[in-house]
Structures are given as C-alpha cells and as structure tokens.
Design a protein around this motif. Sequence first.
Motif, PDB file in Angstrom:
ATOM      1  N   PHE A  23       4.612  17.436 -21.133  1.00  0.00           N
ATOM      2  CA  PHE A  23       3.891  16.445 -20.329  1.00  0.00           C
ATOM      3  C   PHE A  23       3.065  15.536 -21.236  1.00  0.00           C
ATOM      4  O   PHE A  23       3.086  14.312 -21.092  1.00  0.00           O
ATOM      5  N   ALA A  24       2.367  16.124 -22.191  1.00  0.00           N
ATOM      6  CA  ALA A  24       1.564  15.334 -23.137  1.00  0.00           C
ATOM      7  C   ALA A  24       2.458  14.374 -23.923  1.00  0.00           C
ATOM      8  O   ALA A  24       2.108  13.199 -24.107  1.00  0.00           O
ATOM      9  N   ASN A  25       3.611  14.848 -24.359  1.00  0.00           N
ATOM     10  CA  ASN A  25       4.550  13.986 -25.090  1.00  0.00           C
ATOM     11  C   ASN A  25       5.045  12.844 -24.211  1.00  0.00           C
ATOM     12  O   ASN A  25       5.173  11.712 -24.679  1.00  0.00           O
ATOM     13  N   ALA A  26       5.327  13.133 -22.948  1.00  0.00           N
ATOM     14  CA  ALA A  26       5.792  12.096 -22.025  1.00  0.00           C
ATOM     15  C   ALA A  26       4.721  11.026 -21.818  1.00  0.00           C
ATOM     16  O   ALA A  26       5.040   9.853 -21.627  1.00  0.00           O
ATOM     17  N   LEU A  27       3.455  11.443 -21.879  1.00  0.00           N
ATOM     18  CA  LEU A  27       2.356  10.494 -21.741  1.00  0.00           C
ATOM     19  C   LEU A  27       2.017   9.812 -23.060  1.00  0.00           C
ATOM     20  O   LEU A  27       1.326   8.795 -23.071  1.00  0.00           O
ATOM     21  N   GLY A  28       2.467  10.400 -24.160  1.00  0.00           N
ATOM     22  CA  GLY A  28       2.136   9.867 -25.472  1.00  0.00           C
ATOM     23  C   GLY A  28       0.726  10.211 -25.894  1.00  0.00           C
ATOM     24  O   GLY A  28       0.089   9.468 -26.647  1.00  0.00           O
ATOM     25  N   LEU A  29       0.239  11.352 -25.417  1.00  0.00           N
ATOM     26  CA  LEU A  29      -1.129  11.777 -25.700  1.00  0.00           C
ATOM     27  C   LEU A  29      -1.142  13.113 -26.429  1.00  0.00           C
ATOM     28  O   LEU A  29      -0.153  13.842 -26.448  1.00  0.00           O
ATOM     29  N   ASP A  30      -2.300  13.444 -26.981  1.00  0.00           N
ATOM     30  CA  ASP A  30      -2.506  14.711 -27.665  1.00  0.00           C
ATOM     31  C   ASP A  30      -2.508  15.852 -26.644  1.00  0.00           C
ATOM     32  O   ASP A  30      -3.129  15.748 -25.583  1.00  0.00           O
ATOM     33  N   ARG A  31      -1.841  16.946 -26.985  1.00  0.00           N
ATOM     34  CA  ARG A  31      -1.749  18.069 -26.064  1.00  0.00           C
ATOM     35  C   ARG A  31      -3.115  18.652 -25.732  1.00  0.00           C
ATOM     36  O   ARG A  31      -3.371  19.069 -24.601  1.00  0.00           O
ATOM     37  N   ALA A  32      -4.017  18.674 -26.685  1.00  0.00           N
ATOM     38  CA  ALA A  32      -5.349  19.241 -26.455  1.00  0.00           C
ATOM     39  C   ALA A  32      -6.089  18.453 -25.376  1.00  0.00           C
ATOM     40  O   ALA A  32      -6.732  19.044 -24.499  1.00  0.00           O
ATOM     41  N   GLN A  33      -5.990  17.134 -25.439  1.00  0.00           N
ATOM     42  CA  GLN A  33      -6.648  16.310 -24.429  1.00  0.00           C
ATOM     43  C   GLN A  33      -6.043  16.567 -23.053  1.00  0.00           C
ATOM     44  O   GLN A  33      -6.761  16.747 -22.066  1.00  0.00           O
ATOM     45  N   VAL A  34      -4.730  16.609 -22.992  1.00  0.00           N
ATOM     46  CA  VAL A  34      -4.053  16.836 -21.707  1.00  0.00           C
ATOM     47  C   VAL A  34      -4.390  18.220 -21.163  1.00  0.00           C
ATOM     48  O   VAL A  34      -4.613  18.386 -19.965  1.00  0.00           O
ATOM     49  N   SER A  35      -4.479  19.219 -22.027  1.00  0.00           N
ATOM     50  CA  SER A  35      -4.835  20.569 -21.583  1.00  0.00           C
ATOM     51  C   SER A  35      -6.223  20.605 -20.953  1.00  0.00           C
ATOM     52  O   SER A  35      -6.434  21.275 -19.948  1.00  0.00           O
ATOM     53  N   LYS A  36      -7.171  19.871 -21.547  1.00  0.00           N
ATOM     54  CA  LYS A  36      -8.525  19.823 -20.983  1.00  0.00           C
ATOM     55  C   LYS A  36      -8.517  19.161 -19.612  1.00  0.00           C
ATOM     56  O   LYS A  36      -9.201  19.613 -18.690  1.00  0.00           O
ATOM     57  N   VAL A  37      -7.741  18.107 -19.472  1.00  0.00           N
ATOM     58  CA  VAL A  37      -7.646  17.435 -18.171  1.00  0.00           C
ATOM     59  C   VAL A  37      -7.034  18.383 -17.145  1.00  0.00           C
ATOM     60  O   VAL A  37      -7.536  18.507 -16.025  1.00  0.00           O
ATOM     61  N   LEU A  38      -5.975  19.078 -17.526  1.00  0.00           N
ATOM     62  CA  LEU A  38      -5.289  19.980 -16.588  1.00  0.00           C
ATOM     63  C   LEU A  38      -6.122  21.218 -16.261  1.00  0.00           C
ATOM     64  O   LEU A  38      -5.921  21.835 -15.217  1.00  0.00           O
ATOM     65  N   LYS A  39      -7.040  21.573 -17.150  1.00  0.00           N
ATOM     66  CA  LYS A  39      -7.877  22.746 -16.910  1.00  0.00           C
ATOM     67  C   LYS A  39      -8.999  22.443 -15.921  1.00  0.00           C
ATOM     68  O   LYS A  39      -9.163  23.143 -14.923  1.00  0.00           O
ATOM     69  N   ASP A  40      -9.782  21.406 -16.215  1.00  0.00           N
ATOM     70  CA  ASP A  40     -10.943  21.152 -15.358  1.00  0.00           C
ATOM     71  C   ASP A  40     -11.276  19.672 -15.181  1.00  0.00           C
ATOM     72  O   ASP A  40     -12.328  19.327 -14.667  1.00  0.00           O
ATOM     73  N   GLY A  41     -10.371  18.803 -15.629  1.00  0.00           N
ATOM     74  CA  GLY A  41     -10.582  17.375 -15.427  1.00  0.00           C
ATOM     75  C   GLY A  41     -11.397  16.683 -16.497  1.00  0.00           C
ATOM     76  O   GLY A  41     -11.615  15.485 -16.417  1.00  0.00           O
ATOM     77  N   THR A  42     -11.838  17.434 -17.525  1.00  0.00           N
ATOM     78  CA  THR A  42     -12.614  16.791 -18.591  1.00  0.00           C
ATOM     79  C   THR A  42     -11.681  16.022 -19.514  1.00  0.00           C
ATOM     80  O   THR A  42     -10.483  16.263 -19.541  1.00  0.00           O
TER      81      THR A  42
END
Length: 72
Positions: A23-42
């Motif tokens: 998903f992060a690759n599809a968005l072109g974003l860092d996985r760590a950032q996407v994980s934080k968003v998916l965890k609690d929206g930060t």
Amino acid sequence: MKPNVKKLNDLVKEKFNGNKSAFANALGLDRAQVSKVLKDGTCAGAQFYGALYVFCEKEKLDFRDYIFYLKV
C-alpha cells in the motif's frame, strides 16, 4: 481532515491482502509513515492525503470514503 483508519485498513486488506508495504509503495510513501496512519491516524498530512487522492483517482475510488472532514 482526519483519516478514516478503519476504512483505510479495510482498503489495505481488500486491495493489498493486508500488505502495508505494498500500500505504501502504491502511494509512493514511506512504509513507516503509512503504518502510523493505519495504526492511529497520526502522521497524516498533505503528503499522505495528496498521495491517497491520486491513488483513489487512479483506482476509481471515492477519496471521501477514506477521510473525515472536521467541523470548524
């Protein structure tokens, strides 16, 4: 704006078989950032929302399904 974490996680499960890295690759974003968003929206800022918008347009999804508008 605030991310709809439940709907985003459902999207990851449905389109990416639960693979957050894909998903992060599809968005072109860092996985760590996407994980934080998916965890609690930060960490959901302009970069995330812009990438999500482009992804939704490409996949013919309604961007508004994945965000909450905050009342001012």
